[in-house]
Design an enzyme around this catalytic site. Structure first.
Site: not given
Ligand code: GLY
Length: 352
Positions: A107, A129, A171, A211, A221, A225, A229, A232, A236, A251
């Site tokens: 956990r 993330k 990025e 960031k 998010e 946040r 994106n 993306h 993506h 990427h």
């Molecule tokens: N890669 C985008 C974020 O961390 O929200």
């Protein structure tokens, strides 16, 4: 909240960090490259030398359930408890899967990220993330679970090849677009054939702060946040499309190309200034080239976008757009026709 540490002396800084964390056993996750190329740079730290090493194959395609299971097994077999500590030493693939292994093992155990690529440092390692790919979808299974510390040392970046620098740099361009004009103008000065590493290092830390500020405001998010994106949604789709066609792309390259149609949508719907659109497109083309697509590919790209987890439902595709540099407009649902138009713009811009 995680602390981001700018490291000027890796060994001293790791020693210091480890002496301030309580843990029973130490584990280090690396891939087959970072174990040979990066781990030796930490060899002056006894605790690191004595730690349990876990090694998995490199590349994002190995961010799998099988490798996750391998990490869990290694932790279990070597007596990890919920008070153990994991260090993830590698690019985004390692910090993503290692972070998720940490989030789920007993956990949740503490972990530290030491990114070894520019892309990892500027994005994946920061912000909590974590996850793995599943059933052909990127980052399909995951959790928000921040590292206790992210230790960033530019020592690793001077040996990266041009493509890997550019992948991370995309990025950074994105971060500049969602923050301010001065940063954007500064970043367009990149001379990839003649990199000034001191300049790049300063830009990297400014970028990480952009960031960090956003993640602090909205760690899960729900709103701002989503600015991260930018580029993306279509990026993506380009990335998955390339992979499906056995021509994988980095990427950051896919994100750079994805920013072209998404800035076009920003211009069309939110009046993003045309000159800034053109200047960004010029920069992307001259550094990243382009990925070839035809109008016959639009349906496939659109289907990939529909599956994106950022969408509230699969019939509405959600975008982050800009009305100017630093002027963010989230949750823009855009219909198929306009998305196709933005892909036309992408193709026209490169003469396809
Ligand atoms: N890669 C985008 C974020 O961390 O929200």
């Amino acid at each position: 909240m995680q602390s981001i540490i700018k490291s000027n002396n890796l060994n001293d800084d790791i020693r210091q960090i480890l002496s301030n964390i309580k843990f029973d056993k130490l584990f280090i996750l690396t891939d087959e490259h970072t174990i040979n190329l990066c781990l030796p740079l930490l060899s002056q730290v006894d605790m690191i030398n004595n730690a349990n090493k876990i090694v998995i194959s490199s590349n994002d395609s190995n961010k799998t359930l099988e490798n996750l299971s391998h990490i869990w097994k290694q932790l279990t077999e070597n007596g990890a408890t919920r008070h153990s500590l994991l260090i993830n030493l590698g690019g985004g693939m390692i910090t993503d899967i290692g972070g998720f292994a940490s989030a789920t093992f007993k956990r949740g155990i503490k972990y530290i990220n030491i990114p070894t690529t520019l892309l990892g440092a500027v994005d994946a390692a920061v912000g909590g993330k974590t996850g793995i790919n599943f059933e052909g979808f990127k980052n399909e299974i995951g959790a928000f679970y921040p590292a206790k510390h992210v230790l960033i040392s530019s020592h690793f970046f001077s040996t990266l090849n041009k493509n890997d620098i550019l992948s991370g740099y995309a990025e950074m361009i994105k971060h500049s677009l969602i923050s301010n004009n001065e940063e954007w103008q500064e970043l367009l000065k990149l001379d990839i054939e003649n990199i000034d590493y001191e300049w790049l290092n300063d830009a990297l830390f400014r970028s990480v702060s952009i960031k960090e500020d956003i993640v602090k405001k909205d760690p899960f998010e729900h709103n701002i946040r989503k600015a991260l994106n930018l580029g993306h949604t279509i990026g993506h789709a380009f990335e998955s499309f390339a992979l499906d066609n056995n021509k994988p792309v980095l990427h950051g390259y896919a994100v750079a190309w994805g920013m072209i149609p998404e800035l076009y949508l920003s211009h069309k719907l939110c009046n993003f200034p045309k000159d800034k659109l053109q200047e960004t497109v010029r920069f992307i083309h001259s550094n990243y080239g382009y990925m070839s697509i035809s109008c016959d590919d639009y349906n496939q790209l659109y289907e990939i976008m529909r599956h994106d987890k950022k969408n509230a439902n699969s019939s509405a595709i959600n975008f982050t757009l800009l009305s100017d540099i630093g002027e963010i407009i989230i949750d823009q649902v855009i219909d198929e026709e306009l998305i196709y138009q933005s892909l036309d713009f992408y193709r026209d811009s490169v003469g396809l």
